[in-house]
Design a protein around this motif. Structure first.
Motif, PDB file in Angstrom:
ATOM      1  N   HIS A   1       0.843  -1.196   0.000  1.00 20.47           N
ATOM      2  CA  HIS A   1       0.000   0.000   0.000  1.00 20.47           C
ATOM      3  C   HIS A   1       0.887   1.258   0.000  1.00 20.47           C
ATOM      4  O   HIS A   1       0.721   2.141  -0.840  1.00 20.47           O
ATOM      5  CB  HIS A   1      -0.897  -0.038   1.239  1.00 20.47           C
ATOM      6  N   GLU A   2       1.826   1.300   0.909  1.00 20.89           N
ATOM      7  CA  GLU A   2       2.662   2.503   1.013  1.00 20.89           C
ATOM      8  C   GLU A   2       3.544   2.678  -0.216  1.00 20.89           C
ATOM      9  O   GLU A   2       3.713   3.791  -0.710  1.00 20.89           O
ATOM     10  CB  GLU A   2       3.526   2.453   2.279  1.00 20.89           C
TER      11      GLU A   2
ATOM     12  N   HIS B   1       1.682   4.335  -2.952  1.00 22.73           N
ATOM     13  CA  HIS B   1       1.696   5.804  -2.850  1.00 22.73           C
ATOM     14  C   HIS B   1       3.010   6.350  -3.378  1.00 22.73           C
ATOM     15  O   HIS B   1       3.051   7.291  -4.175  1.00 22.73           O
ATOM     16  CB  HIS B   1       1.597   6.246  -1.382  1.00 22.73           C
TER      17      HIS B   1
ATOM     18  N   ASP C   1      -6.937   7.949   3.130  1.00 19.78           N
ATOM     19  CA  ASP C   1      -6.615   8.321   1.748  1.00 19.78           C
ATOM     20  C   ASP C   1      -7.882   8.713   1.001  1.00 19.78           C
ATOM     21  O   ASP C   1      -7.932   9.706   0.288  1.00 19.78           O
ATOM     22  CB  ASP C   1      -5.984   7.141   1.008  1.00 19.78           C
TER      23      ASP C   1
HETATM   24 ZN    ZN Z   1      -2.568   5.150   2.226  1.00 18.76          ZN
END
Ligand code: ZN
Ligand code: ADP
Ligand code: MG
Length: 653
Positions: free
Chosen positions: A450-451, A454, A528
């Protein structure tokens, strides 16, 4: 001066109110006493009473004016209740163990004869006709007690608020509700990053130094200045600095302290404050949070007599005082739009001084001011720290420096290092590291991807700020991991449509990575989603950046300085259309993010693996791996394409 006397009805006078309340309390108390007394006895009917006489069950009778108390013959040894039942029985026995009954008084000619026949003692209480004692006991004494209690209560209360005066003082308010400092000890040097505000206030300082200079020309000084800005930007500090620079006394008071339960109190406080200040002129009166009293009077929701009177009194005083003596009123608020127009007209708070959140240089300067108070190691770089704290107000920065110092102590160091400072920034932004929260292997994997999602979206797109740090160490404020972006150099004040769209892509890329790699959706993306949605919505409704609605202003912000809610300015149909447009933009961005991640799947896997192992990687390390993977991919592509790479190169330049 006199308008508050005119409309003060007797019921609004605190003393009258107090008297009424105590009288009612006394009546209730007396009634309660009487019913308590009669509770202890048992009521019987009159003919039951006469039967009891005839049966010889009665020992004594006391005939009162409206009631007859009857004492039965003491019970025999066997039936005599033990002491414990005596107590539990609620006192329906007297101390000779005679049961007590009572009945209403009826005019009965034969009663005395009957009593004589049955040899019952009878009497009637002697009426000590002492109405004065009676009155004192039933009225004055309880009143006095209540008065005393009230007096003590108000005394302690007003003491805690820093003033004298008791109950009598409420009406006239001798109570001092303000602070007076003869020297604040704060100067403009203690306030950083507010150069425009300082410039505007400089004139006031000069005037306080030398009022006669202005008087000679015939120039009138502004009587009041209004400091406007978000919380924590240094409004209170600036006002103190003005007093410190001018070396004059500083009277300060918070707007909410004016407004009291009793009507008329605030007004008399205002009067008192100005009187005291005038005696000390030149000086500064500072009214913090003036919106508490200065709220526009035309709001239909509720009227508040007390607030209006206070405001009127303030307006009166501001017109009334002799500004040539050097009395300046400074007020602060973060809700200027709700202030009454009368407060803002010339001659009152006509100077409006905006105290904004500091920019990059301002933040660095503020950090410099606060870092002076702590011991630092030579490696500190406040510029980097300022870069990482975009959007922070002065109070936040002061807090971060303190947090860093605390961390240094925890680590057993003697000085504050750069690491302490940067960690403090993260603590303020994301909360403390939560080392005891263990993520399962699977969760750790998902959070990592997930990170990195980004971060990759950030790296690939053009209009984004570089990645500063990626981490999957959970924080107390809920984040399981986060990607920190930091501007490269000077922050910018304008955001273009491309930048907003790219930022939305970055925000949705976390979820896109989860879905691409694990084919799941987790709750980790909720923040988010919230931010992406509000960016998309603002873009459409406030920044006029959608093709569909053009430049129409469809929403506006209510409390600009308090991150207020936005209010809609459009019809229901348009609202629906906006929602649809927001959804469309977000979908589009999500697709874009998925595409980016698909194209960089090799980098995604590689970096995520690295993050799982190391838990935190820096922006540089991230870019290193990213570039490595990219160049490896390019050489591989070239090898695969072999001879036909000439085709691409032969395109017209
Ligand atoms: Zn996030
Ligand atoms: P406000 O009244 O605007 O809410 P304050 O003046 O009470 O904010 O600021 C709180 C604290 O934050 C100050 O005591 C000071 O330590 C710090 N601070 C805020 N702004 C600044 C600034 N511009 N320069 C230095 N310190 C600041
Ligand atoms: Mg303040």
């Amino acid at each position: 001066m006199n308008n508050d006397k005119q409309n003060r009805s007797p019921f609004k006078n605190p003393l009258v109110m107090f008297l009424i309340i105590s009288v009612i309390a006394t009546i209730i108390l007396n009634a309660a006493m009487i019913s308590l007394q009669s509770l202890q006895k048992e009521e019987i009917s009159y003919n039951e009473f006469t039967t009891m006489i005839d049966e010889g069950k009665i020992d004594e009778v006391i005939i009162n004016r409206d009631e007859i108390d009857i004492y039965a013959k003491p019970e025999t040894e066997e039936t005599k209740p033990t002491d414990i039942t005596d107590i539990l029985g609620g006192g329906s026995y007297d101390r000779h163990h005679r049961k007590i009954y009572y009945t209403g008084y009826i005019y009965d000619e034969k009663l005395l004869e009957r009593l004589n026949n049955a040899q019952v003692k009878y009497s009637t209480p002697v009426q000590h006709e002492n109405p004065i004692l009676d009155f004192i006991l039933t009225w004055i004494l309880p009143l006095g007690i209540i008065y005393l209690l009230f007096f003590l209560l108000t005394r302690t209360m007003s003491k805690r608020m820093g003033g004298g005066g008791g109950i009598m003082g409420i009406g006239q308010s001798n109570a001092k509700m303000y602070n007076m400092e003869n020297a604040t000890g704060v100067t403009f040097n203690d306030v950083a990053g507010q150069d425009e505000a300082k410039e505007s206030l400089d004139e006031i300082v000069d005037y306080l130094h030398n009022p006669s200079k202005y008087k000679a020309i015939g120039a009138k000084q502004p009587r009041g200045a209004l400091l406007v800005g978000p919380p924590g930007t240094g409004k209170t500090l600036l006002a103190k600095a003005v007093a410190g620079e001018a070396k004059v006394p500083f009277f300060s008071l918070s707007g909410s302290e004016f407004v009291e339960m009793f009507v008329g109190v605030g007004a008399s406080r205002v009067r008192d404050l100005f009187k005291q200040a005038a005696a000390k002129a030149p000086c500064i009166i500072f009214i913090d949070e003036i919106d508490a009293i200065g709220k526009s009077r035309d709001s239909q929701l509720s009227t508040n007599d007390e607030r209006e009177q206070t405001l009127n009194q303030l307006l009166n005083e501001m017109d009334g005082f002799d500004s040539s003596k050097g009395l300046v009123v400074i007020a602060a608020t973060n809700r200027p739009e709700i202030l009454d127009k009368a407060l803002l007209r010339p001659g009152r708070f006509d100077r409006r001084i905006i105290v904004e959140k500091p920019d990059l240089k301002g933040r660095e300067d503020i950090l410099k001011v606060h870092i002076k108070h702590v011991k630092t190691s030579p490696d500190i770089n406040l510029h980097d720290m300022a870069l990482a704290t975009s959007g922070a107000a002065g109070a936040d920065l002061a807090n971060m420096v303190n947090e860093a110092a605390l961390r240094a102590v925890r680590m057993g160091r003697k000085t504050v290092s750069q690491e302490d400072l940067m960690e403090a920034v993260e603590v303020i932004i994301a909360g403390k590291e939560k080392k005891d929260r263990i993520l399962s292997e699977k969760e750790k994997k998902i959070v990592s991807f997930h990170e990195v999602g980004h971060a990759l979206a950030t790296a690939v797109q053009k209009h984004t700020q570089p990645v500063h740090k990626i981490t999957i160490v959970p924080r107390t404020m809920g984040a399981l991991g986060y990607t920190m972006q930091m501007p490269e150099e000077e922050e910018h004040y304008l955001m273009s449509k491309d930048e907003i769209l790219d930022q939305i892509t970055v925000l949705v890329a976390g979820r896109a990575a989860e879905e691409l790699v694990f084919n799941t959706k987790t709750t980790g993306a909720s923040n988010d989603i919230e931010r992406a949605t509000s960016l998309a919505r603002n873009m459409i409704t406030m920044y006029g950046m959608s093709d569909k609605f053009g430049m129409a202003g469809l929403e506006s912000i209510q409390n600009k300085y308090l991150d207020g809610r936005s209010v809609s300015n459009c019809s229901e149909e348009t609202k629906t259309a906006i929602d649809n447009e927001v959804i469309r933009v977000l979908k589009e961005r999500y697709e874009k993010a998925t595409e980016i991640l698909k194209n960089n799947r090799d980098a995604l896997d590689k970096i995520a693996e690295c993050l799982i192992n190391e838990e935190t990687i820096t922006g540089e390390r991230f870019m290193e791996i990213f570039d490595e993977v990219k160049s490896a991919r390019e050489t591989k592509d070239k090898e695969n394409e072999g001879g036909d790479d000439g085709e691409k190169n032969s395109e017209p330049k």
